[in-house]
Design a protein around this motif. Structure first.
Motif, PDB file in Angstrom:
ATOM      1  N   ALA A  41       0.604  -0.820   0.058  1.00  0.00           N
ATOM      2  CA  ALA A  41       0.081  -0.040  -0.004  1.00  0.00           C
ATOM      3  C   ALA A  41       0.737   1.496   0.195  1.00  0.00           C
ATOM      4  N   ALA A  42       2.433   0.665   0.954  1.00  0.00           N
ATOM      5  CA  ALA A  42       2.770   2.466   0.718  1.00  0.00           C
ATOM      6  C   ALA A  42       3.204   2.535  -0.381  1.00  0.00           C
ATOM      7  N   LEU A  43       4.330   1.604  -0.890  1.00  0.00           N
ATOM      8  CA  LEU A  43       4.769   1.407  -2.733  1.00  0.00           C
ATOM      9  C   LEU A  43       3.748   2.334  -3.808  1.00  0.00           C
ATOM     10  N   VAL A  44       2.217   1.589  -3.186  1.00  0.00           N
ATOM     11  CA  VAL A  44       1.336   2.486  -4.685  1.00  0.00           C
ATOM     12  C   VAL A  44       1.465   3.546  -4.719  1.00  0.00           C
ATOM     13  N   VAL A  45       1.988   4.590  -3.742  1.00  0.00           N
ATOM     14  CA  VAL A  45       2.304   6.064  -3.121  1.00  0.00           C
ATOM     15  C   VAL A  45       2.975   6.245  -4.366  1.00  0.00           C
ATOM     16  N   LEU A  46       5.132   6.157  -3.885  1.00  0.00           N
ATOM     17  CA  LEU A  46       5.385   6.650  -4.854  1.00  0.00           C
ATOM     18  C   LEU A  46       4.657   6.712  -6.288  1.00  0.00           C
ATOM     19  N   PRO A  47       4.512   5.245  -6.719  1.00  0.00           N
ATOM     20  CA  PRO A  47       4.219   5.815  -8.588  1.00  0.00           C
ATOM     21  C   PRO A  47       3.328   6.944  -8.682  1.00  0.00           C
ATOM     22  N   ILE A  48       2.192   7.248  -7.911  1.00  0.00           N
ATOM     23  CA  ILE A  48       1.109   8.424  -7.995  1.00  0.00           C
ATOM     24  C   ILE A  48       2.189   9.376  -7.784  1.00  0.00           C
ATOM     25  N   VAL A  49       2.586   9.925  -7.375  1.00  0.00           N
ATOM     26  CA  VAL A  49       4.039  10.617  -6.473  1.00  0.00           C
ATOM     27  C   VAL A  49       4.350  10.748  -8.080  1.00  0.00           C
ATOM     28  N   ALA A  50       5.037   9.588  -8.527  1.00  0.00           N
ATOM     29  CA  ALA A  50       6.194  10.115  -9.681  1.00  0.00           C
ATOM     30  C   ALA A  50       5.697  10.481 -10.311  1.00  0.00           C
ATOM     31  N   ALA A  51       3.964   9.674 -11.226  1.00  0.00           N
ATOM     32  CA  ALA A  51       3.836  10.135 -12.079  1.00  0.00           C
ATOM     33  C   ALA A  51       3.074  11.992 -12.394  1.00  0.00           C
ATOM     34  N   TRP A  52       2.783  11.923 -10.946  1.00  0.00           N
ATOM     35  CA  TRP A  52       2.812  13.044 -11.543  1.00  0.00           C
ATOM     36  C   TRP A  52       3.020  14.326 -11.330  1.00  0.00           C
ATOM     37  N   ALA A  53       3.745  13.629 -10.848  1.00  0.00           N
ATOM     38  CA  ALA A  53       5.018  15.327 -10.938  1.00  0.00           C
ATOM     39  C   ALA A  53       6.367  15.198 -12.188  1.00  0.00           C
ATOM     40  N   LEU A  54       5.857  13.388 -13.050  1.00  0.00           N
ATOM     41  CA  LEU A  54       6.191  13.726 -14.129  1.00  0.00           C
ATOM     42  C   LEU A  54       5.474  14.375 -15.408  1.00  0.00           C
ATOM     43  N   GLY A  55       3.896  14.254 -15.144  1.00  0.00           N
ATOM     44  CA  GLY A  55       3.344  15.396 -15.850  1.00  0.00           C
ATOM     45  C   GLY A  55       3.482  16.364 -15.360  1.00  0.00           C
ATOM     46  N   ARG A  56       3.274  17.006 -14.652  1.00  0.00           N
ATOM     47  CA  ARG A  56       3.651  18.215 -14.117  1.00  0.00           C
ATOM     48  C   ARG A  56       5.270  18.931 -14.835  1.00  0.00           C
ATOM     49  N   GLU A  57       6.379  18.123 -14.827  1.00  0.00           N
ATOM     50  CA  GLU A  57       7.065  19.161 -15.451  1.00  0.00           C
ATOM     51  C   GLU A  57       7.069  18.806 -16.804  1.00  0.00           C
ATOM     52  N   LEU A  58       6.516  18.166 -17.748  1.00  0.00           N
ATOM     53  CA  LEU A  58       6.047  18.235 -18.650  1.00  0.00           C
ATOM     54  C   LEU A  58       5.138  18.501 -19.241  1.00  0.00           C
ATOM     55  N   TRP A  59       4.604  19.150 -18.863  1.00  0.00           N
ATOM     56  CA  TRP A  59       3.570  20.338 -18.607  1.00  0.00           C
ATOM     57  C   TRP A  59       4.178  21.375 -19.004  1.00  0.00           C
ATOM     58  N   PHE A  60       4.700  21.218 -18.074  1.00  0.00           N
ATOM     59  CA  PHE A  60       5.539  23.109 -17.432  1.00  0.00           C
ATOM     60  C   PHE A  60       6.207  23.052 -19.168  1.00  0.00           C
ATOM     61  N   GLY A  61       6.971  22.312 -19.192  1.00  0.00           N
ATOM     62  CA  GLY A  61       8.268  22.313 -20.573  1.00  0.00           C
ATOM     63  C   GLY A  61       7.349  22.721 -21.321  1.00  0.00           C
ATOM     64  N   PHE A  62       6.279  22.072 -22.230  1.00  0.00           N
ATOM     65  CA  PHE A  62       5.895  22.266 -23.012  1.00  0.00           C
ATOM     66  C   PHE A  62       5.520  23.608 -23.092  1.00  0.00           C
ATOM     67  N   ARG A  63       4.392  24.257 -22.272  1.00  0.00           N
ATOM     68  CA  ARG A  63       4.315  25.443 -22.287  1.00  0.00           C
ATOM     69  C   ARG A  63       5.045  27.088 -22.216  1.00  0.00           C
ATOM     70  N   ALA A  64       6.481  26.259 -21.475  1.00  0.00           N
ATOM     71  CA  ALA A  64       7.460  27.505 -21.413  1.00  0.00           C
ATOM     72  C   ALA A  64       7.714  27.074 -23.516  1.00  0.00           C
ATOM     73  N   GLU A  65       7.906  26.110 -23.728  1.00  0.00           N
ATOM     74  CA  GLU A  65       8.340  26.294 -25.031  1.00  0.00           C
ATOM     75  C   GLU A  65       7.651  26.422 -25.806  1.00  0.00           C
ATOM     76  N   GLN A  66       6.013  27.154 -25.705  1.00  0.00           N
ATOM     77  CA  GLN A  66       4.988  27.447 -26.478  1.00  0.00           C
ATOM     78  C   GLN A  66       4.875  28.958 -26.542  1.00  0.00           C
ATOM     79  N   LEU A  67       5.358  29.501 -25.271  1.00  0.00           N
ATOM     80  CA  LEU A  67       5.404  30.598 -25.169  1.00  0.00           C
ATOM     81  C   LEU A  67       6.995  31.298 -25.455  1.00  0.00           C
ATOM     82  N   GLY A  68       7.857  30.471 -25.258  1.00  0.00           N
ATOM     83  CA  GLY A  68       8.777  30.854 -26.973  1.00  0.00           C
ATOM     84  C   GLY A  68       9.287  30.984 -27.412  1.00  0.00           C
ATOM     85  N   ARG A  69       8.274  30.362 -28.870  1.00  0.00           N
ATOM     86  CA  ARG A  69       7.955  30.020 -29.481  1.00  0.00           C
ATOM     87  C   ARG A  69       7.355  31.088 -30.097  1.00  0.00           C
TER      88      ARG A  69
END
Length: 151
Positions: A41-69
């Motif tokens: 049960a404790a290990l279930v939390v780790l992949p959820i947090v990792a997936a959230w962090a990955l999604g957030r960082e990828l979205w940040f990079g995508f949006r930042a690149e959009q603004l730059g373009r």
């Protein structure tokens, strides 16, 4: 391009981590042992947090690149003559020298996402990555408001 490759490699590695930890969590959950179930049960939390962090960082990079373009298309990116290292990074002294102009621009029009994005570039050139990311986040938020307001 090398930054995109680095992001892709890190994203793939994180996805492998998520799958492996998720698999281990599942095996522990179905083990039937109380400690194994608790650990699973404790290990279930780790992949959820990792997936959230990955999604957030990828979205940040995508949006930042959009603004730059978008700024590049508007020919609104900074055109300061600054010395760069062979890697392409701005020499810190030159970055520090151009910074006050971009800070003044943000102070003059704090609701301009373009000013915030240019300030982020100045922070990055001055070597302050933490403030650069914060300024890009502000630019993303303000651009989103502008876009929603124009509908």
């Amino acid at each position: 391009m090398s930054a995109r490759i680095g992001v892709a490699v890190m994203a793939v590695l994180l996805l492998v981590y998520i799958v492996l930890v998720g698999q281990r969590a599942w095996l522990l959950l179905i083990s039937g042992e109380p400690i194994g179930v608790a650990m699973g049960a404790a290990l279930v939390v780790l992949p959820i947090v990792a997936a959230w962090a990955l999604g957030r960082e990828l979205w940040f990079g995508f949006r930042a690149e959009q603004l730059g373009r978008r700024l590049e298309a508007e020919d609104a990116l900074p055109a300061d003559d600054v010395a760069v290292r062979p890697s392409g990074r701005v020499m810190r002294a030159d970055g520090d020298a151009v910074f006050p102009a971009y800070k003044a621009e943000v102070e003059a029009s704090p609701e301009s996402w373009r000013a915030w994005y240019r300030l982020a570039l100045a922070y990055d050139a001055a070597g302050d990555r933490k403030r650069a990311r914060a300024a890009v986040r502000t630019a993303i938020t303000l651009e989103g408001r502008e876009r929603r307001g124009s509908r």
